[in-house]
Enzyme design. Structure first.
Site, PDB file in Angstrom:
ATOM      1  N   ASP A 299      -0.751 -11.185 -17.646  1.00  0.00           N
ATOM      2  CA  ASP A 299      -1.950 -10.351 -17.798  1.00  0.00           C
ATOM      3  C   ASP A 299      -1.870  -9.211 -16.800  1.00  0.00           C
ATOM      4  OD1 ASP A 299      -4.303  -9.425 -18.759  1.00  0.00           O
ATOM      5  OD2 ASP A 299      -5.545 -11.054 -17.997  1.00  0.00           O
TER       6      ASP A 299
ATOM      7  N   HIS B  60      -9.497 -13.202  -5.198  1.00  0.00           N
ATOM      8  CA  HIS B  60      -9.933 -12.529  -6.426  1.00  0.00           C
ATOM      9  C   HIS B  60     -11.036 -13.320  -7.125  1.00  0.00           C
ATOM     10  CE1 HIS B  60      -7.823 -15.544  -8.724  1.00  0.00           C
ATOM     11  NE2 HIS B  60      -7.940 -14.900  -9.863  1.00  0.00           N
TER      12      HIS B  60
ATOM     13  N   HIS C 191      -6.077  -7.105  -9.807  1.00  0.00           N
ATOM     14  CA  HIS C 191      -5.611  -8.171  -8.915  1.00  0.00           C
ATOM     15  C   HIS C 191      -4.375  -8.895  -9.456  1.00  0.00           C
ATOM     16  CE1 HIS C 191      -9.197 -10.283 -11.000  1.00  0.00           C
ATOM     17  NE2 HIS C 191      -8.114 -10.732 -11.602  1.00  0.00           N
TER      18      HIS C 191
END
Length: 396
Positions: free
Chosen positions: A65, A304, A245
Protein backbone atom coordinates in the site's frame (compact mmCIF):
# COMPACT_ATOMS: atom_id res chain seq x y z
CA UNK A 1 9.99 6.70 27.87
CA UNK A 2 11.94 4.37 25.61
CA UNK A 3 11.89 0.82 26.91
CA UNK A 4 14.86 -0.53 24.96
CA UNK A 5 17.38 1.68 23.24
CA UNK A 6 20.89 2.03 21.95
CA UNK A 7 22.05 4.95 19.84
CA UNK A 8 22.00 2.81 16.68
CA UNK A 9 18.98 0.61 17.37
CA UNK A 10 16.24 2.40 19.30
CA UNK A 11 13.19 0.34 20.14
CA UNK A 12 10.22 2.22 21.54
CA UNK A 13 7.53 0.51 23.60
CA UNK A 14 7.29 -3.18 24.41
CA UNK A 15 7.19 -5.13 21.11
CA UNK A 16 6.66 -8.87 21.18
CA UNK A 17 9.43 -11.32 20.38
CA UNK A 18 8.38 -11.97 16.79
CA UNK A 19 8.23 -8.26 16.00
CA UNK A 20 11.69 -7.73 17.48
CA UNK A 21 13.01 -10.67 15.50
CA UNK A 22 11.70 -9.17 12.25
CA UNK A 23 13.17 -5.79 13.13
CA UNK A 24 16.65 -7.10 13.88
CA UNK A 25 16.65 -9.31 10.79
CA UNK A 26 15.92 -6.39 8.45
CA UNK A 27 18.31 -4.14 10.37
CA UNK A 28 21.20 -6.45 9.49
CA UNK A 29 20.99 -5.13 5.90
CA UNK A 30 20.39 -1.46 6.76
CA UNK A 31 22.59 1.38 7.97
CA UNK A 32 20.30 2.40 10.81
CA UNK A 33 16.82 1.59 12.07
CA UNK A 34 14.18 2.27 14.68
CA UNK A 35 11.02 0.54 15.86
CA UNK A 36 7.96 2.54 16.89
CA UNK A 37 5.82 1.78 19.96
CA UNK A 38 2.82 0.68 17.84
CA UNK A 39 4.90 -1.97 16.08
CA UNK A 40 3.65 -5.44 15.22
CA UNK A 41 4.57 -8.22 12.81
CA UNK A 42 4.31 -7.43 9.11
CA UNK A 43 5.50 -8.97 5.83
CA UNK A 44 9.33 -9.15 6.06
CA UNK A 45 9.55 -5.73 7.75
CA UNK A 46 7.46 -5.06 10.86
CA UNK A 47 4.68 -2.50 10.77
CA UNK A 48 6.10 0.43 12.71
CA UNK A 49 9.59 -0.20 11.37
CA UNK A 50 11.95 2.50 10.08
CA UNK A 51 15.07 1.59 8.09
CA UNK A 52 17.76 3.79 6.54
CA UNK A 53 19.94 2.71 3.60
CA UNK A 54 22.79 4.23 1.61
CA UNK A 55 21.40 4.96 -1.84
CA UNK A 56 19.18 1.86 -1.78
CA UNK A 57 15.48 1.25 -1.37
CA UNK A 58 13.52 -1.82 -0.28
CA UNK A 59 10.24 -2.32 -2.19
CA UNK A 60 9.08 -4.92 0.34
CA UNK A 61 9.96 -2.44 3.10
CA UNK A 62 7.73 0.22 1.59
CA UNK A 63 5.12 -2.48 1.11
CA UNK A 64 2.09 -2.99 -1.09
CA UNK A 65 0.00 0.00 0.00
CA UNK A 66 2.48 2.57 -1.25
CA UNK A 67 1.71 5.99 0.16
CA UNK A 68 -0.77 4.79 2.74
CA UNK A 69 -1.29 7.68 5.10
CA UNK A 70 -3.60 9.98 6.99
CA UNK A 71 -5.23 13.33 6.33
CA UNK A 72 -7.28 15.45 8.71
CA UNK A 73 -9.10 18.71 8.04
CA UNK A 74 -10.62 21.11 10.56
CA UNK A 75 -14.00 22.56 9.61
CA UNK A 76 -15.78 25.76 10.55
CA UNK A 77 -18.51 23.65 12.13
CA UNK A 78 -19.27 23.28 15.83
CA UNK A 79 -20.30 20.03 17.49
CA UNK A 80 -23.39 21.67 18.98
CA UNK A 81 -24.91 22.32 15.53
CA UNK A 82 -23.53 19.31 13.67
CA UNK A 83 -25.81 16.43 12.65
CA UNK A 84 -23.53 13.39 12.86
CA UNK A 85 -26.03 10.88 11.47
CA UNK A 86 -26.80 13.06 8.46
CA UNK A 87 -23.08 13.56 7.84
CA UNK A 88 -22.48 9.80 7.94
CA UNK A 89 -25.31 9.34 5.44
CA UNK A 90 -23.49 11.74 3.12
CA UNK A 91 -20.20 9.87 3.54
CA UNK A 92 -21.85 6.55 2.68
CA UNK A 93 -23.54 8.11 -0.33
CA UNK A 94 -20.51 9.95 -1.74
CA UNK A 95 -17.54 7.73 -0.83
CA UNK A 96 -16.89 4.17 -1.99
CA UNK A 97 -15.46 1.65 0.52
CA UNK A 98 -14.07 -1.83 -0.09
CA UNK A 99 -11.74 -3.85 -2.28
CA UNK A 100 -11.78 -2.99 -5.98
CA UNK A 101 -14.42 -0.26 -5.71
CA UNK A 102 -14.61 2.50 -8.33
CA UNK A 103 -15.37 6.18 -7.92
CA UNK A 104 -17.73 7.46 -10.62
CA UNK A 105 -17.06 11.05 -9.50
CA UNK A 106 -13.26 10.82 -9.66
CA UNK A 107 -11.60 13.71 -11.52
CA UNK A 108 -10.25 12.01 -14.65
CA UNK A 109 -8.32 15.17 -15.59
CA UNK A 110 -6.28 15.29 -12.37
CA UNK A 111 -2.66 16.39 -13.12
CA UNK A 112 -1.36 13.13 -11.62
CA UNK A 113 -2.41 11.34 -14.82
CA UNK A 114 -0.06 13.50 -16.93
CA UNK A 115 2.97 13.07 -14.67
CA UNK A 116 6.24 12.04 -16.38
CA UNK A 117 6.74 9.20 -13.86
CA UNK A 118 4.32 7.02 -15.83
CA UNK A 119 7.33 6.36 -18.08
CA UNK A 120 8.96 4.48 -15.17
CA UNK A 121 6.82 1.42 -15.85
CA UNK A 122 8.31 -1.29 -18.09
CA UNK A 123 6.13 -0.64 -21.14
CA UNK A 124 3.13 1.33 -22.38
CA UNK A 125 0.74 -1.59 -21.89
CA UNK A 126 1.56 -1.85 -18.17
CA UNK A 127 1.43 1.93 -17.73
CA UNK A 128 -1.91 2.17 -19.54
CA UNK A 129 -3.47 -0.59 -17.44
CA UNK A 130 -2.25 0.94 -14.19
CA UNK A 131 -3.43 4.39 -15.21
CA UNK A 132 -6.91 3.00 -15.91
CA UNK A 133 -7.02 1.41 -12.44
CA UNK A 134 -5.81 4.65 -10.91
CA UNK A 135 -8.46 6.71 -12.71
CA UNK A 136 -11.26 4.41 -11.58
CA UNK A 137 -10.19 4.20 -7.94
CA UNK A 138 -9.06 7.74 -7.17
CA UNK A 139 -10.80 8.81 -3.96
CA UNK A 140 -12.03 5.34 -2.99
CA UNK A 141 -11.33 3.93 0.47
CA UNK A 142 -10.27 0.33 0.90
CA UNK A 143 -11.11 -2.30 3.47
CA UNK A 144 -9.48 -3.37 6.74
CA UNK A 145 -8.44 -0.44 8.90
CA UNK A 146 -9.07 2.23 6.26
CA UNK A 147 -11.70 4.75 7.24
CA UNK A 148 -13.39 8.12 7.09
CA UNK A 149 -13.91 9.45 10.63
CA UNK A 150 -15.63 12.44 12.17
CA UNK A 151 -14.16 14.04 15.31
CA UNK A 152 -14.45 17.04 17.55
CA UNK A 153 -11.49 18.73 19.20
CA UNK A 154 -11.09 20.44 22.58
CA UNK A 155 -12.80 23.58 21.18
CA UNK A 156 -15.64 21.47 19.73
CA UNK A 157 -14.58 22.09 16.13
CA UNK A 158 -15.50 19.26 13.75
CA UNK A 159 -12.67 17.45 11.96
CA UNK A 160 -12.74 14.93 9.11
CA UNK A 161 -10.02 12.27 9.21
CA UNK A 162 -9.19 9.72 6.51
CA UNK A 163 -6.78 6.78 6.26
CA UNK A 164 -5.99 4.94 3.03
CA UNK A 165 -3.30 4.68 0.35
CA UNK A 166 -2.75 4.15 -3.35
CA UNK A 167 -5.34 1.39 -3.73
CA UNK A 168 -5.01 -1.16 -6.55
CA UNK A 169 -2.58 1.03 -8.46
CA UNK A 170 -0.09 0.95 -5.57
CA UNK A 171 -0.56 -2.76 -4.98
CA UNK A 172 0.08 -3.66 -8.62
CA UNK A 173 3.07 -1.30 -8.74
CA UNK A 174 4.63 -2.91 -5.67
CA UNK A 175 3.96 -6.44 -6.93
CA UNK A 176 5.38 -5.70 -10.37
CA UNK A 177 8.61 -4.14 -9.15
CA UNK A 178 9.09 -6.90 -6.59
CA UNK A 179 8.92 -9.35 -9.50
CA UNK A 180 11.35 -7.33 -11.62
CA UNK A 181 13.77 -7.06 -8.69
CA UNK A 182 14.03 -10.86 -8.69
CA UNK A 183 14.35 -11.22 -12.46
CA UNK A 184 10.74 -12.25 -13.04
CA UNK A 185 8.08 -10.93 -15.41
CA UNK A 186 5.94 -8.02 -14.23
CA UNK A 187 2.77 -10.12 -13.80
CA UNK A 188 4.41 -13.31 -12.50
CA UNK A 189 3.35 -15.00 -9.30
CA UNK A 190 5.71 -14.06 -6.50
CA UNK A 191 6.76 -14.52 -2.93
CA UNK A 192 7.80 -11.64 -0.76
CA UNK A 193 11.55 -11.42 -0.30
CA UNK A 194 13.69 -8.45 0.51
CA UNK A 195 15.72 -7.12 -2.42
CA UNK A 196 17.51 -3.79 -2.07
CA UNK A 197 17.47 -1.74 -5.27
CA UNK A 198 20.44 0.54 -5.90
CA UNK A 199 19.23 3.98 -6.96
CA UNK A 200 22.12 4.27 -9.41
CA UNK A 201 20.62 1.42 -11.47
CA UNK A 202 17.79 1.83 -13.99
CA UNK A 203 15.51 -0.51 -12.02
CA UNK A 204 16.15 1.35 -8.76
CA UNK A 205 15.50 4.68 -10.44
CA UNK A 206 12.30 3.41 -12.05
CA UNK A 207 10.97 1.98 -8.79
CA UNK A 208 11.71 5.18 -6.88
CA UNK A 209 9.94 7.26 -9.54
CA UNK A 210 6.91 4.92 -9.58
CA UNK A 211 6.79 4.87 -5.78
CA UNK A 212 6.74 8.67 -5.68
CA UNK A 213 3.96 8.70 -8.26
CA UNK A 214 1.91 6.28 -6.13
CA UNK A 215 2.56 8.43 -3.06
CA UNK A 216 1.27 11.55 -4.80
CA UNK A 217 -1.70 9.57 -6.07
CA UNK A 218 -2.55 8.55 -2.49
CA UNK A 219 -2.35 12.22 -1.47
CA UNK A 220 -4.69 13.16 -4.32
CA UNK A 221 -7.24 10.55 -3.23
CA UNK A 222 -7.29 11.67 0.40
CA UNK A 223 -7.53 15.31 -0.63
CA UNK A 224 -10.46 14.51 -2.91
CA UNK A 225 -12.33 12.77 -0.08
CA UNK A 226 -11.72 15.52 2.49
CA UNK A 227 -12.52 18.39 0.15
CA UNK A 228 -15.56 16.64 -1.34
CA UNK A 229 -17.02 16.00 2.11
CA UNK A 230 -16.28 19.49 3.40
CA UNK A 231 -18.20 20.89 0.43
CA UNK A 232 -21.04 18.40 0.99
CA UNK A 233 -21.22 19.50 4.65
CA UNK A 234 -21.37 23.14 3.49
CA UNK A 235 -18.21 23.76 5.50
CA UNK A 236 -15.00 25.72 5.05
CA UNK A 237 -11.69 24.01 5.79
CA UNK A 238 -9.71 25.92 8.42
CA UNK A 239 -6.68 23.65 8.70
CA UNK A 240 -5.17 20.59 6.98
CA UNK A 241 -2.69 17.99 8.21
CA UNK A 242 -1.48 15.35 5.76
CA UNK A 243 1.19 12.64 5.77
CA UNK A 244 2.24 9.33 4.24
CA UNK A 245 3.40 6.53 6.54
CA UNK A 246 4.24 3.76 4.01
CA UNK A 247 6.95 5.36 1.90
CA UNK A 248 10.65 6.04 1.32
CA UNK A 249 12.28 9.46 1.46
CA UNK A 250 15.70 10.92 0.66
CA UNK A 251 16.79 12.53 3.93
CA UNK A 252 19.90 13.81 5.68
CA UNK A 253 20.73 12.40 9.09
CA UNK A 254 23.89 13.41 10.98
CA UNK A 255 25.32 14.85 7.78
CA UNK A 256 24.72 11.66 5.78
CA UNK A 257 22.21 11.36 2.93
CA UNK A 258 20.12 8.24 3.45
CA UNK A 259 17.05 6.61 1.94
CA UNK A 260 14.65 6.23 4.87
CA UNK A 261 11.89 3.64 4.54
CA UNK A 262 8.98 4.00 6.94
CA UNK A 263 6.44 1.19 7.04
CA UNK A 264 3.64 2.23 9.35
CA UNK A 265 5.62 5.15 10.80
CA UNK A 266 4.91 8.88 10.58
CA UNK A 267 7.66 11.39 9.70
CA UNK A 268 8.12 13.75 12.65
CA UNK A 269 10.89 16.24 11.99
CA UNK A 270 10.97 19.30 14.27
CA UNK A 271 7.98 21.45 13.38
CA UNK A 272 6.42 18.81 11.10
CA UNK A 273 2.82 17.99 11.95
CA UNK A 274 1.10 14.65 11.56
CA UNK A 275 -2.34 13.11 12.05
CA UNK A 276 -2.30 9.82 13.96
CA UNK A 277 -5.50 7.83 14.41
CA UNK A 278 -6.49 5.48 17.21
CA UNK A 279 -9.10 2.75 17.03
CA UNK A 280 -12.75 3.49 16.21
CA UNK A 281 -13.56 4.10 19.88
CA UNK A 282 -10.37 5.90 20.88
CA UNK A 283 -8.92 9.37 20.50
CA UNK A 284 -6.80 10.49 17.56
CA UNK A 285 -4.22 13.29 17.65
CA UNK A 286 -2.61 16.07 15.70
CA UNK A 287 1.04 16.03 16.73
CA UNK A 288 4.28 17.80 15.88
CA UNK A 289 7.86 16.57 15.92
CA UNK A 290 10.41 18.20 18.24
CA UNK A 291 14.19 18.32 18.42
CA UNK A 292 15.67 15.84 20.90
CA UNK A 293 18.23 13.07 21.13
CA UNK A 294 15.44 10.51 21.06
CA UNK A 295 14.04 12.14 17.92
CA UNK A 296 17.39 11.73 16.19
CA UNK A 297 17.57 8.10 17.26
CA UNK A 298 14.08 7.49 15.91
CA UNK A 299 15.19 8.96 12.56
CA UNK A 300 12.61 11.67 13.25
CA UNK A 301 9.74 9.21 13.14
CA UNK A 302 6.76 8.41 15.32
CA UNK A 303 3.78 6.07 15.44
CA UNK A 304 1.12 5.88 12.73
CA UNK A 305 -1.64 4.45 14.95
CA UNK A 306 -2.29 2.54 18.14
CA UNK A 307 -0.96 -0.81 16.91
CA UNK A 308 -2.69 -4.18 16.91
CA UNK A 309 -2.55 -6.58 19.84
CA UNK A 310 -4.75 -9.23 18.18
CA UNK A 311 -4.55 -10.66 14.68
CA UNK A 312 -7.48 -10.38 12.30
CA UNK A 313 -8.02 -14.14 12.31
CA UNK A 314 -8.03 -14.27 16.10
CA UNK A 315 -10.44 -11.36 16.31
CA UNK A 316 -13.06 -12.64 13.88
CA UNK A 317 -12.42 -16.39 13.72
CA UNK A 318 -12.16 -17.98 10.30
CA UNK A 319 -11.12 -15.24 7.89
CA UNK A 320 -14.03 -16.06 5.54
CA UNK A 321 -16.47 -15.71 8.39
CA UNK A 322 -17.49 -19.37 8.34
CA UNK A 323 -16.57 -20.14 11.93
CA UNK A 324 -17.42 -17.11 14.02
CA UNK A 325 -17.79 -19.29 17.11
CA UNK A 326 -13.99 -19.12 17.39
CA UNK A 327 -13.83 -15.33 17.17
CA UNK A 328 -12.41 -13.51 20.18
CA UNK A 329 -14.55 -10.44 19.45
CA UNK A 330 -18.36 -10.47 19.54
CA UNK A 331 -20.59 -7.75 18.06
CA UNK A 332 -21.93 -6.71 21.46
CA UNK A 333 -18.35 -5.97 22.58
CA UNK A 334 -18.04 -3.35 19.83
CA UNK A 335 -21.51 -1.98 20.53
CA UNK A 336 -20.93 -1.63 24.28
CA UNK A 337 -17.65 0.24 23.79
CA UNK A 338 -19.00 2.60 21.13
CA UNK A 339 -22.24 3.16 23.09
CA UNK A 340 -20.13 4.24 26.03
CA UNK A 341 -18.11 6.61 23.85
CA UNK A 342 -21.10 7.98 21.91
CA UNK A 343 -19.66 6.93 18.56
CA UNK A 344 -21.84 6.01 15.59
CA UNK A 345 -20.35 3.30 13.36
CA UNK A 346 -21.25 2.53 9.77
CA UNK A 347 -19.59 -0.64 8.50
CA UNK A 348 -16.53 -1.99 10.29
CA UNK A 349 -15.76 -5.59 11.13
CA UNK A 350 -14.93 -7.65 14.19
CA UNK A 351 -11.24 -7.44 13.27
CA UNK A 352 -11.37 -3.64 13.64
CA UNK A 353 -12.98 -3.60 17.09
CA UNK A 354 -11.41 -1.24 19.64
CA UNK A 355 -10.38 -4.27 21.69
CA UNK A 356 -7.87 -5.46 19.06
CA UNK A 357 -5.83 -2.27 19.37
CA UNK A 358 -3.69 -0.68 22.04
CA UNK A 359 -4.87 2.54 23.66
CA UNK A 360 -3.37 5.44 21.72
CA UNK A 361 -2.33 7.43 24.80
CA UNK A 362 -0.37 4.44 26.09
CA UNK A 363 1.55 4.25 22.82
CA UNK A 364 2.12 8.00 22.62
CA UNK A 365 3.69 7.99 26.08
CA UNK A 366 6.68 6.07 24.74
CA UNK A 367 7.34 8.91 22.29
CA UNK A 368 6.72 11.84 24.61
CA UNK A 369 10.30 13.14 24.21
CA UNK A 370 9.97 13.28 20.42
CA UNK A 371 6.58 14.94 19.84
CA UNK A 372 4.16 17.57 21.09
CA UNK A 373 0.39 17.03 20.90
CA UNK A 374 -1.51 19.94 19.33
CA UNK A 375 -5.03 18.52 19.38
CA UNK A 376 -6.85 15.55 20.87
CA UNK A 377 -9.65 14.48 18.54
CA UNK A 378 -12.63 12.60 19.97
CA UNK A 379 -14.55 10.36 17.56
CA UNK A 380 -18.25 10.89 16.96
CA UNK A 381 -18.73 8.88 13.76
CA UNK A 382 -16.83 6.23 11.81
CA UNK A 383 -17.39 4.81 8.31
CA UNK A 384 -15.49 1.71 7.16
CA UNK A 385 -15.96 -1.19 4.80
CA UNK A 386 -17.99 -3.95 6.43
CA UNK A 387 -21.50 -5.06 7.32
CA UNK A 388 -21.92 -3.97 10.91
CA UNK A 389 -23.73 -0.84 12.07
CA UNK A 390 -23.77 0.47 15.63
CA UNK A 391 -25.69 3.62 16.43
CA UNK A 392 -25.58 4.90 20.03
CA UNK A 393 -28.71 5.77 21.96
CA UNK A 394 -30.99 3.82 19.65
CA UNK A 395 -31.04 0.42 21.37
CA UNK A 396 -32.28 -0.68 24.76
Amino acid sequence: MVSQSTEEKPVFGQPDENTLKQFHDVLMRAERGALMADAHVGYIMPIGGVMAYQNKVSPVGVGFDIGCGNMAVKLDKALSSFDTSAALDIIEERIQFGVGKQNPDAPSDHPIFDAPEWDAFPNKKVASSLKQTAREQLGTVGSGNHYVDLFHDEDDHIWIGVHFGSRGFGYKTARGFMNLSRGKDWNASFEQKEVLLDLDTPLGQDYFAAMNLAGRYAYAGREWVCHTLAEAFDATILDEVHNNHNFAWKEEHDGQELIVVRKGATPAFPGQRGFVGGSMGDISVILEGVESEQSKRSLFSTIHGAGRVMSRTQAKGDYRGRNLSKSAIKPNMIYDRLQEQGVELRGGGLDEAPQVYRQLNDVLNYHQDTINIHHYLNPIGVVMDGPEQFIPNTMI
